[in-house]
Structures are given as structure tokens and as C-alpha cells.
Enzyme design. Structure first.
Site, mmCIF file in Angstrom:
data_model
loop_
_atom_site.group_PDB
_atom_site.id
_atom_site.type_symbol
_atom_site.label_atom_id
_atom_site.label_comp_id
_atom_site.label_asym_id
_atom_site.label_seq_id
_atom_site.Cartn_x
_atom_site.Cartn_y
_atom_site.Cartn_z
ATOM 1 N N GLU A 1 -45.923 -5.706 -12.298
ATOM 2 C CA GLU A 1 -45.809 -4.311 -12.403
ATOM 3 C C GLU A 1 -44.941 -4.000 -13.572
ATOM 4 O O GLU A 1 -45.281 -3.171 -14.393
ATOM 5 C CB GLU A 1 -45.503 -3.532 -11.194
ATOM 6 N N SER B 1 -42.864 2.533 -1.871
ATOM 7 C CA SER B 1 -41.552 3.725 -1.642
ATOM 8 C C SER B 1 -41.789 4.485 -0.423
ATOM 9 O O SER B 1 -43.160 4.702 -0.108
ATOM 10 C CB SER B 1 -41.463 4.531 -2.901
ATOM 11 N N GLN C 1 -50.580 1.739 -4.410
ATOM 12 C CA GLN C 1 -49.496 0.851 -4.053
ATOM 13 C C GLN C 1 -48.598 1.685 -3.024
ATOM 14 O O GLN C 1 -47.912 2.653 -3.259
ATOM 15 C CB GLN C 1 -48.696 0.610 -5.214
ATOM 16 N N GLU D 1 -31.620 1.395 -13.919
ATOM 17 C CA GLU D 1 -30.260 0.817 -12.968
ATOM 18 C C GLU D 1 -30.579 -0.340 -12.360
ATOM 19 O O GLU D 1 -29.796 -1.190 -12.336
ATOM 20 C CB GLU D 1 -29.540 2.266 -12.392
HETATM 21 C C1 LIG Z 1 -44.576 8.715 -11.669
HETATM 22 C C2 LIG Z 1 -44.230 7.975 -10.189
HETATM 23 C C3 LIG Z 1 -45.110 7.048 -9.941
HETATM 24 C C4 LIG Z 1 -44.835 6.227 -8.823
HETATM 25 N N1 LIG Z 1 -45.900 5.436 -7.994
HETATM 26 C C5 LIG Z 1 -45.411 4.639 -6.953
HETATM 27 C C6 LIG Z 1 -46.448 4.086 -6.395
HETATM 28 O O1 LIG Z 1 -47.624 4.222 -6.754
HETATM 29 N N2 LIG Z 1 -46.241 3.244 -5.168
HETATM 30 C C7 LIG Z 1 -45.025 3.279 -4.711
HETATM 31 O O2 LIG Z 1 -44.584 2.597 -3.847
HETATM 32 N N3 LIG Z 1 -43.860 4.199 -5.358
HETATM 33 C C8 LIG Z 1 -44.160 4.624 -6.583
HETATM 34 N N4 LIG Z 1 -43.125 5.368 -7.053
HETATM 35 C C9 LIG Z 1 -41.738 5.526 -6.601
HETATM 36 C C10 LIG Z 1 -40.655 4.634 -7.531
HETATM 37 O O3 LIG Z 1 -40.947 3.181 -7.112
HETATM 38 C C11 LIG Z 1 -39.357 5.045 -7.133
HETATM 39 O O4 LIG Z 1 -39.234 6.584 -7.454
HETATM 40 C C12 LIG Z 1 -38.123 4.379 -7.517
HETATM 41 O O5 LIG Z 1 -38.288 3.158 -6.961
HETATM 42 C C13 LIG Z 1 -36.906 5.125 -7.296
HETATM 43 O O6 LIG Z 1 -36.591 5.335 -5.950
HETATM 44 P P1 LIG Z 1 -36.127 6.801 -5.640
HETATM 45 O O7 LIG Z 1 -37.028 7.703 -6.351
HETATM 46 O O8 LIG Z 1 -36.066 6.723 -3.818
HETATM 47 O O9 LIG Z 1 -34.848 6.938 -6.228
HETATM 48 P P2 LIG Z 1 -33.254 6.278 -5.558
HETATM 49 O O10 LIG Z 1 -33.490 5.084 -5.153
HETATM 50 O O11 LIG Z 1 -32.955 7.348 -4.631
HETATM 51 O O12 LIG Z 1 -32.581 6.454 -7.061
HETATM 52 C C14 LIG Z 1 -31.967 7.896 -7.541
HETATM 53 C C15 LIG Z 1 -30.874 7.120 -8.825
HETATM 54 O O13 LIG Z 1 -29.879 6.437 -8.223
HETATM 55 C C16 LIG Z 1 -30.118 5.238 -8.999
HETATM 56 N N5 LIG Z 1 -29.515 4.117 -8.112
HETATM 57 C C17 LIG Z 1 -29.893 3.790 -6.930
HETATM 58 N N6 LIG Z 1 -29.431 2.621 -6.397
HETATM 59 C C18 LIG Z 1 -28.547 2.118 -7.383
HETATM 60 C C19 LIG Z 1 -27.593 1.127 -7.489
HETATM 61 N N7 LIG Z 1 -27.733 0.212 -6.633
HETATM 62 N N8 LIG Z 1 -27.034 1.282 -8.606
HETATM 63 C C20 LIG Z 1 -27.195 2.070 -9.626
HETATM 64 N N9 LIG Z 1 -27.808 2.843 -9.591
HETATM 65 C C21 LIG Z 1 -28.641 3.225 -8.527
HETATM 66 C C22 LIG Z 1 -31.412 5.184 -9.618
HETATM 67 O O14 LIG Z 1 -31.492 4.361 -10.500
HETATM 68 C C23 LIG Z 1 -31.639 6.581 -9.653
HETATM 69 O O15 LIG Z 1 -31.156 6.854 -11.024
HETATM 70 C C24 LIG Z 1 -43.592 6.338 -8.077
HETATM 71 C C25 LIG Z 1 -42.469 7.172 -8.712
HETATM 72 C C26 LIG Z 1 -42.741 7.887 -9.840
HETATM 73 C C27 LIG Z 1 -41.742 8.669 -10.600
#
Ligand SMILES: Cc1cc2nc3c(=O)[nH]c(=O)nc-3n(C[C@H](O)[C@H](O)[C@H](O)COP(=O)(O)OP(=O)(O)OC[C@H]3O[C@@H](n4cnc5c(N)ncnc54)[C@H](O)[C@@H]3O)c2cc1C
Ligand SMILES: Cc1cc2nc3c(=O)[nH]c(=O)nc-3n(C[C@H](O)[C@H](O)[C@H](O)COP(=O)(O)OP(=O)(O)OC[C@H]3O[C@@H](n4cnc5c(N)ncnc54)[C@H](O)[C@@H]3O)c2cc1C
Lengths: 371, 387
Positions: free
Chosen positions: B251, B136, B133, B372
């Protein structure tokens, strides 16, 4: 296969119940009753009986509507939303379920009187501060062909005004359930001044005579009739409390959209949004447990113990959260007697104790799940 | 007397399972590679694993509810319940799991053309092609619609440049479904396309990232002039956001079920029973509360499946399932760690990979949309609170 979806009939029943209760028993009606110390409205109960609610678990040939346990839960849930006052759980659910375990003519007649609204019942089990039927000490001593009852009960919900009492008593080799008129000589009822402004009583039994006819089911074998009755009551109470949670929640979300501070609706603040959303999630999850309990009671009553305790445990937890969050998110006004949220909080606390608290039901679940 | 069709199906299924499920596959599969993920690079851990996959695929049992023409068994929801019950009864391993089954399949079934379904679904069902997928990016996590990987229109194909991150199993996958910006002028939700990309080409490169649990399940994925033919788009150009969101609801439902699968679906009480004596009253009470919540959340998953069969889709409520399910799963693993005491503190110690599993669950409330973000979805779309 049973499904965890409301059937069309259930949805219609819920809509009809909501329509009726919004008109005949809104929270403002409860407030009026509370203000004058009224804990039972016979005219309202009669209307409910006329709609088939009092006979929801009474077989049709005994004069009931026999809609089943899931339907009883639907009605209880709607009653919870508006805090409608009625002996529904005591009479229509607990007493009717106990009586329908017995097939003699006397029981059939008693069921008919419940269904018509003519007779109301209360269940006298508790003797200490916690629900614990097995610990019953109230004595029913054999005396000739009958018995003499001596002892005390407390937290007999609907007990001050009920026409009849189901009394759990200790007999020579076990527990026995008696079905007696509440005005029998030697029965002294003292209405308790309850926080939820509903009927409950402390009752003293002073050499109260009971005949073999008064025994519901078999002597020394109360649980055969009482266990299904308790389960049905616990499930319906859980449903009422979940309706209560939904009622408190709706008020709260409504307030979040209305109340302004810092120049905007407070519902714009994410701190409150996430708490409200979390509460909604909890209510949704509990609603599943309620639906499941009704399905299990209808399809496999003997295997329903886990489902019922799960429903009650979850309902207690969720209602507590709903009213705590409800008051908190209202700020100062939530603390006032003039506002309804406090009513929800007090009823939730009473419901948490009646028919077994969180620990009681958690231990049942522990036993069923290998703890 | 009429025979209940569900009972008839159960009887047939029992016979089939008895005859076809190898004994080695009747252990519930507790390890990471115990269940086959398929794909060109998959190395079967045993002959039995291969045989089990082939037999199930031939019956459509790797994707029991998909239509028969796309490789499924066309089971109704009632039959599906029976299927899981009977598989559970003999403790059979799931024959195949993959992002193709959980995510891309449902999206294709909903948005794909008939040709696309015939082309892409059967290889997923047979475990021949493994998908990953590509959503991100470094700058597009919770704010997913901010993806910057761009697709340049070259007539019959797009030229893709950009970077994805956290791409689970990208190093093991054959194909990637990716969100790509195909219109840079449009508002951010309206310039994204949902594209299917063969990773076996020079322009696609992956680099594994190590996780706190010690393994490297996810990667950085780089696109440098990668080529995607025009027919490899799902839905319309620049309307990929609709596909992306639909896929996310699937998902989320899948991730929310994670807590139920723990310890082969056994009750937490049973999993912890070995150490129950030493656990102490406080830990026992916490575990019991967790068990209660877990049972109720399990019923909620069932309820939403029943509702969606009755035509009432879970929609935004899948955010609720995801939030509740993943927070619960984290809690369960905290309890498993406590119950394991110092035995649980060793990598591959007396309790196997308990510590690794515990650390891995911390991602449950992040991947597929954070807790969140789930609460914000509920708040806005279900409760109607102002954004
Ligand atoms: C083990 C693992 C597997 C994954 N596999 C895939 C994959 O196969 N394909 C893929 O595309 N992605 C994958 N991901 C990515 C995942 O979808 C993202 O990590 C997730 O969407 C969060 O994005 P970020 O890590 O950039 O965190 P951020 O968006 O930077 O968030 C950081 C913190 O801020 C909070 N936050 C952000 N915006 C807000 C808001 N508006 N209000 C309140 N709180 C907020 C979040 O809840 C979090 O606590 C994976 C992640 C993990 C950990
Ligand atoms: C028993 C009692 C005694 C009191 N005694 C006194 C007294 O002697 N003198 C006096 O002056 N006052 C007194 N107060 C008033 C008290 O200080 C206010 O009730 C309190 O400041 C909250 O204000 P409010 O009731 O208007 O609630 P609101 O401000 O309307 O708040 C409603 C909800 O919104 C939340 N909220 C509001 N703004 C935000 C934000 N920006 N972000 C997140 N959440 C937000 C609040 O936390 C609350 O949950 C008393 C109140 C009580 C209950």
C-alpha cells in the site's frame, strides 16, 4: 536495459575501496595532513593508481582499467565517506574523460601517464566567484603557429600541486581547451588557503606560450571535449558528496546511540529520531540520482545532462542537510575542531561550489523539464 | 544476430496496443472516474472504457506482473517497464485500478493458498469484484494493532461485531478484507486474524463520511453479527498481523507513487507552463526544487523495484518511499494552487477540480500510515535507534 541496482562487480569494488580507505586514508589521516598543511599525498595516490583507480576511465590499451563512470562514482563515494584526499576527480575523472575524447598519440600517452599515477591534472575554468565556463575571458591570442595565454583563474582545484593544467581560454571564434605543463614559463600559481584544507589555487597566466600541439580537441571547440569531462566530474563529485553525507550520518547515528542525557541515550528522543530518519530518507533518494547518473554516463553520455545535474543538485542539498544535522545533533562537541564533523561540513561547502552550485544545476534541469 | 527478447516484446505490445486501445482511452485520464475501479456496482463511463477493460483483462494486462493462471500476463520486471513506457507513449488510461490489485492481490500471492489464489485473484484481474480495506477503527489508527472488532469462533465460521472507520469506497465495494481480533487474551499483535468478508449480507453496513475536499470517498463500516466462513482467512488464525504488515508495504509503495502520476506524469514545469509568466521568481524557484526532488524520488521508486526484482525487497524502506512520496505530492499541489491563483479557488472553476485535488492530497501523508509513523519505522528498523 540498465538497472538501478549495484552490480556484483560494483558491490565488490565498493567493499574493496572501503577496506582500503579505512586503512590507508581514514579521517584521522586527513587530520594529520590538515595539521601540517599537506594537501597532496603522492604515495597514497600511487597506491590508488596501482589498484587501477587513477586509470578507472582510461582505456585498457592506454594502460587503464577502463571500469566506466558508474565505477568511478563508486570509488568517489567511498572516498567521500572518509574524506580521503586525492586528485581522483581532477585527474582520473575530468582529465581522463577529456583526453579520451581525442584519439591522437599524444592523448593516448597522456592517458597512460594518468593511469600510472605519474601525472596529475587540474582543470582551470573559473575566473569569477561562480562556475560559468561560457563566460571565460582568459585570452589565448593566436601568435604565429601557436597562442599566447593571458588572464587569471581561481578555485583551480588540485591546481597548486598538479603536474599539468587543462586551461579553458577564449580564442578568436570560441573557447579552446589547452593541456599544458603547470610549470610552463609565465604560469604563476598561488595556493589558496581553503576551508576544506585541500589543494586549490589562484593562477595567473602572463604571456604563456602554447603550441597547436597543446590544444586538446579542436580550436574554438572546447566543449566537445570539455562537456563530457565536466559531466563526469560533476557526477563523481556528487558521488563523493553523497559518500560524505553517509559518513556524517553514520557518525551522527553512532553518537545518538552513545550519548546520554536525562539518564538515557539521546537516540531515544523522538525529536532526534525523526530528524535522523528524515536525513536517511534524503540520502537514499540522492543515492538513486547518483546511481542513475553513472548509468546514464555509461550508456548514453550525450543524453546524460539532466541525470548529472540532478545528481549534483540533490547531492549538494543532501550534504548540506547531513552536516548541519550532524553538528546540531552532536551538541557542543560538534562545534569543536578536535571532532571530525566540522571537516565534513567544510568539504560539503567546497563541493557545493565546485563545478556548479545548486542554482547552476537547477537551471540546467529547468531547461530540460520545460520551465 | 540475436533479437533482444525485450525488443521483441515491445514490438508485439505496440502492435497489440495499436489494434486494441480505443482512441477515447488515449487521454491519460485526468478525472476521478476516468479510470475504471470495477466491481458489481461499477457504471462504465463509456463503451470504450468497458471494451478497454475487457481487452486488457483477456491479455492479463490489468495486472501485468501476476502469473497467467491468476489472471495476469506473467511479465518480468523488464517487460513491465516496457509495458508502462508503451502505455505512457500513447497516453493510454490504466484499464483498471483497485485495492484488490494494489493491496489484497500481493498479500494473497504471498500468503494465500493455491485455492484462494485461484478463487479470488482472477475476479480482481477482470474487475468483477471490488475490495475495500477494513483496518482502521476509531481507537486504532496509528496504533493499528489495537483493533477491537472481534470475531467469535462458531465452529465453521466467525461471528463479527465491531466498527471500522475511514474505509475507503466501502459503499462501492463488494468485499472487505478486515483485521479482526480473534483472540482477546493474547498480546495485541498476536490475537488478530486477516479475514475476507462478503459485504452483501445483513450484518455489514456502511455510512459515507464527507471529506474536506467535498467528496465522500470513505465510510464508517459496521459489523453486527456478520458471518465469515472459516476458509476465508488469509494466513493462520491469530497471525493476521504478518499479513497486515506485508500488505501495508505494498500500500505504501502504491501511495508513494502518487506524486508521479500527477497531471498524467507530466513534468511540473509543463503543468505550470501556462502560468509561468505570472508566477514570479520565488514560486518558480520553489517549483523547480520540487521538480528536482520529484525526479529523484521517481528514480528511487525505480531503484527499489529493480532491487526487489533482484531479490532485495524494499521491506522497511517502503516507509521511506511513502514518507518522501506523499510529502512531495502535498508540496506539488501547494505549488499548483499557487500557480493557479484565484482561478484555483473556485469549485469546478476554470481549473476543474484543482482545489479538490489539493485538499485530497493532504490525506496522502495520513492514509496507509502517517508520516510520523513512517519516520518511526525508519528510525527503529533501519537506523536501529531504541524505541
Ligand atoms: C483519505 C483517507 C483514506 C483512508 N482509507 C482507509 C481505508 O481504506 N482503510 C483503512 O483501514 N483506513 C483508511 N484510512 C485511515 C488511515 O489509515 C488512518 O487515518 C491513519 O492510520 C492514521 O490514524 P488516525 O486517523 O487514527 O490518526 P492518529 O493515529 O490518531 O494520529 C493523529 C496524529 O498523531 C500522530 N501520531 C500518532 N502516533 C504517534 C507516535 N507514536 N509518534 C508520533 N506521532 C504519532 C500521527 O502521525 C498524526 O499526526 C484512511 C485515511 C484517510 C485520511
Ligand atoms: C560555542 C559555544 C559556546 C558555549 N559557551 C558556554 C559557556 O560559556 N558556558 C557554559 O556553561 N556552556 C557553554 N556552552 C555549552 C552549551 O550550553 C551546550 O553545548 C548545550 O547546552 C548543549 O549541551 P551538550 O553540548 O552537552 O549537547 P547534548 O545535551 O548532549 O545534546 C546533543 C543533542 O541532543 C539533543 N537533545 C538533548 N536532550 C534532548 C531531549 N530531551 N530531547 C530532544 N533532544 C535532545 C540536543 O538538542 C542536541 O542536538 C557553549 C557551547 C558552544 C557550542
Amino acid at each position: 536495459m540498465t538497472k538501478l541496482v549495484m552490480t556484483e562487480e560494483e558491490t565488490m569494488l565498493a567493499d574493496m575501496a572501503r577496506g582500503f580507505l579505512d586503512g590507508a586514508a581514514p579521517v584521522s589521516k586527513f587530520r594529520e595532513m590538515r595539521d601540517v598543511g599537506q594537501t597532496f599525498d603522492r604515495a597514497l595516490w600511487q597506491e590508488m593508481a596501482d589498484m587501477g583507480w587513477a586509470g578507472v576511465l582510461v582505456p585498457e590499451d592506454a594502460g587503464g582499467s577502463d571500469m566506466g563512470y558508474a565505477a568511478a562514482n563508486v570509488i568517489a563515494q567511498e572516498m567521500g565517506k572518509t574524506l580521503a584526499v586525492s586528485p581522483f576527480i581532477s585527474s582520473a575523472v575530468i582529465a581522463a574523460t577529456a583526453l579520451r575524447q581525442v584519439s591522437d598519440a599524444r592523448a593516448v600517452e597522456a592517458l597512460g601517464r594518468i593511469a600510472s599515477g605519474e601525472a596529475t591534472y587540474a582543470l582551470a575554468v573559473d575566473e569569477g566567484i561562480k562556475f560559468d565556463p561560457e563566460a571565460t575571458a582568459l585570452q589565448a591570442k593566436a601568435d604565429g603557429n601557436g597562442f599566447r595565454l593571458n588572464g587569471k583563474k581561481q578555485f583551480v582545484v588540485d591546481g597548486a600541486l598538479a603536474d599539468r593544467l587543462l586551461v579553458l581560454a577564449r580564442t578568436e571564434n570560441g573557447l579552446t581547451l589547452f593541456d599544458i605543463p603547470a610549470d610552463r614559463a609565465g604560469v604563476q600559481r598561488d595556493a589558496s588557503n581553503m576551508i576544506d584544507a585541500r589543494d586549490a589555487a589562484r593562477i595567473t597566466f602572463d604571456d604563456v606560450e602554447a603550441t597547436g600541439e597543446d590544444v586538446l580537441g579542436a580550436v574554438d571547440n572546447a566543449m566537445q571535449v570539455l562537456k563530457p569531462a565536466l559531466q563526469a566530474g560533476q557526477a563523481a563529485l556528487a558521488a563523493e558528496m553523497t559518500g560524505l553525507s553517509a559518513g556524517a550520518f553514520d557518525m551522527t547515528v553512532g553518537y545518538l546511540k552513545e550519548r546520554k542525557q536525562f539518564g538515557v541515550e539521546i537516540g531515544r528522543f523522538q525529536a532526534l529520531q525523526h530528524r535522523a530518519a528524515h536525513l536517511w530518507c534524503e540520502i537514499e533518494v540522492t543515492a538513486s540520482a547518483i546511481l542513475n547518473a553513472g548509468r546514464m554516463l555509461d550508456s548514453d553520455p550525450e543524453g546524460a545532462e539532466l541525470a548529472v545535474s540532478l545528481a549534483k543538485a540533490r547531492a549538494i542539498d543532501t550534504a548540506k542537510l547531513a552536516v548541519i544535522e550532524g553538528v546540531q545533533m552532536h551538541g557542543g562537541i560538534g562545534m569543536t575542531d578536535a571532532y571530525d564533523m566540522g571537516f565534513y561540513m567544510k568539504r560539503a561547502r567546497v563541493g557545493a561550489e565546485w563545478l556548479g552550485d545548486y542554482s547552476y544545476h537547477a537551471e540546467k534541469i529547468a531547461a530540460a523539464r520545460g520551465f | 544476430m540475436t533479437v533482444n527478447p525485450t525488443d521483441e516484446f515491445r514490438a508485439e505490445l505496440c502492435d497489440w496496443l495499436e489494434a486494441n486501445c480505443p482512441q477515447e482511452m488515449r487521454d491519460g485520464a485526468m478525472t476521478e472516474d476516468g479510470i475504471c475501479w470495477g466491481g458489481k456496482n461499477w457504471v462504465f463511463t463509456s463503451d470504450a472504457q468497458k471494451l478497454w477493460l475487457e481487452r486488457c483483462a483477456a491479455k492479463g494486462y490489468t495486472v501485468p506482473t501476476w502469473p497467467v493462471e491468476y489472471g495476469g500476463a506473467g511479465l518480468s520486471r523488464d517487460q513491465e517497464k516496457v509495458f508502462h513506457e508503451e502505455m505512457g507513449r500513447i497516453n493510454a488510461r490504466t484499464p483498471l485500478q483497485s485495492f484488490g490489485i494494489w493491496m489484497l492481490g500481493p498479500a494473497l500471492l504471498h500468503f494465500g493458498s493455491h485455492e484462494q489464489k485461484l478463487h479470488y485473484l482472477p475476479p480482481i484481474a477482470r474487475g468483477e469484484i471490488r475490495w475495500c480495506q477494513g483496518y482502521s477503527e476509531p481507537g486504532a489508527g496509528s496504533d493499528l494493532a489495537n483493533v477491537q472488532t472481534r470475531g467469535e469462533d462458531k465452529g465453521d465460521h466467525w461471528l463479527i461485531n465491531g466498527q471500522k472507520i475511514w474505509t475507503s469506497y466501502a459503499d462501492k465495494a463488494d468485499w472487505i478484507f478486515a483485521l479482526v481480533r480473534t483472540d482477546r487474551e493474547a498480546p495485541k499483535h498476536k490475537g488478530i486474524s486477516f479475514l475476507l468478508c462478503d459485504m452483501e449480507q445483513p450484518g455489514v453496513e456502511t455510512r459515507p463520511i464527507k471529506m474536506i475536499s467535498g467528496i465522500s470517498p470513505f465510510c464508517e463500516t459496521f459489523f453486527t453479527d456478520a458471518v465469515i466462513p472459516k476458509e476465508q482467512i488469509v494466513g493462520e488464525e491469530n497471525k493476521g498481523w504478518d499479513v497486515a504488515k506485508y500488505l501495508l508495504t505494498h500500500e505504501r509503495e502504491m501511495i508513494s507513487g502518487g506524486g508521479q502520476g500527477l497531471g498524467g506524469g507530466r513534468a511540473l514545469g509543463a503543468v505550470l507552463s501556462d502560468t509561468m509568466e505570472e508566477m514570479g521568481a520565488t514560486l518558480r524557484a520553489d517549483a523547480l526544487r520540487c521538480e528536482i526532488d520529484s525526479l529523484a524520488i521517481g528514480l528511487t521508486l525505480e531503484r527499489y523495484k529493480d532491487q526487489s526484482e533482484a531479490g532485495q525487497g524494499a521491506g522497511d524502506a517502503s516507509a521511506m518511499l511513502k514518507y518522501m512520496g506523499t510529502e512531495l505530492n502535498k508540496q506539488r499541489h501547494e505549488l499548483m494552487m499557487s500557480a493557479g491563483g484565484s482561478d484555483a479557488l473556485e469549485w469546478d472553476g476554470p481549473l476543474g477540480n484543482r482545489a479538490g485535488d489539493w485538499l485530497r492530497t493532504k490525506a496522502n501523508s495520513i492514509e496507509g500510515g502517517t508520516s510520523e509513523v513512517m519516520l518511526s519505522i525508519v528510525s527503529r528498523r533501519v537506523l536501529g535507534l531504541p524505541a
